[in-house]
Design a protein around this motif. Structure first.
Motif, PDB file in Angstrom:
ATOM      1  N   LYS A   1       8.805  -3.611   4.120  1.00 34.62           N
ATOM      2  CA  LYS A   1       9.961  -3.812   4.987  1.00 34.62           C
ATOM      3  C   LYS A   1      10.009  -5.278   5.373  1.00 34.62           C
ATOM      4  O   LYS A   1       8.982  -5.911   5.590  1.00 34.62           O
ATOM      5  CB  LYS A   1       9.847  -2.942   6.243  1.00 34.62           C
ATOM      6  CG  LYS A   1       9.814  -1.459   5.938  1.00 34.62           C
ATOM      7  CD  LYS A   1       9.625  -0.653   7.191  1.00 34.62           C
ATOM      8  CE  LYS A   1       9.507   0.823   6.839  1.00 34.62           C
ATOM      9  NZ  LYS A   1       9.113   1.629   7.986  1.00 34.62           N
ATOM     10  N   ASP A   2      11.214  -5.814   5.470  1.00 32.69           N
ATOM     11  CA  ASP A   2      11.375  -7.237   5.768  1.00 32.69           C
ATOM     12  C   ASP A   2      10.694  -7.668   7.062  1.00 32.69           C
ATOM     13  O   ASP A   2      10.125  -8.753   7.143  1.00 32.69           O
ATOM     14  CB  ASP A   2      12.858  -7.619   5.825  1.00 32.69           C
ATOM     15  CG  ASP A   2      13.505  -7.584   4.449  1.00 32.69           C
ATOM     16  OD1 ASP A   2      12.782  -7.695   3.447  1.00 32.69           O
ATOM     17  OD2 ASP A   2      14.743  -7.453   4.386  1.00 32.69           O
ATOM     18  N   ASP A   3      10.744  -6.827   8.069  1.00 36.11           N
ATOM     19  CA  ASP A   3      10.206  -7.222   9.366  1.00 36.11           C
ATOM     20  C   ASP A   3       8.692  -6.986   9.486  1.00 36.11           C
ATOM     21  O   ASP A   3       8.110  -7.229  10.537  1.00 36.11           O
ATOM     22  CB  ASP A   3      10.943  -6.506  10.497  1.00 36.11           C
ATOM     23  CG  ASP A   3      10.860  -4.994  10.392  1.00 36.11           C
ATOM     24  OD1 ASP A   3      10.610  -4.480   9.285  1.00 36.11           O
ATOM     25  OD2 ASP A   3      11.048  -4.320  11.424  1.00 36.11           O
ATOM     26  N   GLU A   4       8.029  -6.535   8.410  1.00 39.91           N
ATOM     27  CA  GLU A   4       6.594  -6.268   8.441  1.00 39.91           C
ATOM     28  C   GLU A   4       5.816  -7.112   7.438  1.00 39.91           C
ATOM     29  O   GLU A   4       4.719  -6.743   7.029  1.00 39.91           O
ATOM     30  CB  GLU A   4       6.336  -4.784   8.213  1.00 39.91           C
ATOM     31  CG  GLU A   4       6.902  -3.921   9.325  1.00 39.91           C
ATOM     32  CD  GLU A   4       6.537  -2.460   9.196  1.00 39.91           C
ATOM     33  OE1 GLU A   4       5.805  -2.089   8.258  1.00 39.91           O
ATOM     34  OE2 GLU A   4       6.998  -1.677  10.045  1.00 39.91           O
ATOM     35  N   VAL A   5       6.353  -8.255   7.071  1.00 40.35           N
ATOM     36  CA  VAL A   5       5.702  -9.123   6.089  1.00 40.35           C
ATOM     37  C   VAL A   5       4.344  -9.609   6.607  1.00 40.35           C
ATOM     38  O   VAL A   5       3.360  -9.603   5.877  1.00 40.35           O
ATOM     39  CB  VAL A   5       6.606 -10.317   5.726  1.00 40.35           C
ATOM     40  CG1 VAL A   5       5.862 -11.323   4.869  1.00 40.35           C
ATOM     41  CG2 VAL A   5       7.857  -9.833   5.011  1.00 40.35           C
ATOM     42  N   GLU A   6       4.279 -10.019   7.865  1.00 40.26           N
ATOM     43  CA  GLU A   6       3.023 -10.512   8.425  1.00 40.26           C
ATOM     44  C   GLU A   6       1.959  -9.427   8.454  1.00 40.26           C
ATOM     45  O   GLU A   6       0.787  -9.699   8.194  1.00 40.26           O
ATOM     46  CB  GLU A   6       3.245 -11.076   9.825  1.00 40.26           C
ATOM     47  CG  GLU A   6       3.977 -12.404   9.825  1.00 40.26           C
ATOM     48  CD  GLU A   6       4.154 -12.970  11.230  1.00 40.26           C
ATOM     49  OE1 GLU A   6       3.428 -12.542  12.153  1.00 40.26           O
ATOM     50  OE2 GLU A   6       5.016 -13.841  11.390  1.00 40.26           O
TER      51      GLU A   6
END
Length: 107
Positions: A60-65
């Motif tokens: 998911k884009d918001d879970e890259v870190e």
């Protein structure tokens, strides 16, 4: 002179055993995991990455870190497992030899 020849013979024998152990270690694989198995990394005995698995739920884009952190943790887990296996094999091979504690052999 006889002792010197015996010592040289034992040195050659030990060298052959170390080479065999290095070959065996190069063939081993260890898998490290992170995030409860959501990310897994498989390394060879030469610390080359052989496989990487990522659970699709992490893409998911918001879970890259989070994914980056899990990749690092899985890699480090696999690396630690390979190093532990190498230490165990080296310890078994060098049992009884007067090697100072903490000395790393040339692998």
């Amino acid at each position: 002179m006889k002792d010197l020849l015996g010592l040289m013979g034992k040195a050659k024998e030990m060298q052959a055993k170390f080479q065999a152990m290095q070959d065996e270690i190069a063939m081993l694989e260890a898998t490290g995991q992170a995030g409860g198995g959501l990310v897994s990394v498989t390394l060879t005995g030469k610390f080359e990455m052989k496989a990487l698995k990522i659970d699709p739920s992490l893409l998911k884009d918001d879970e890259v870190e989070i994914l980056e952190d899990l990749l690092l943790a899985a890699h480090n887990d696999a690396k630690n497992k390979v190093e532990q296996i190498m230490q165990e094999k080296t310890k078994a091979l060098t049992a009884g030899l007067p090697i100072p504690p903490g000395m790393k052999l040339p692998f």
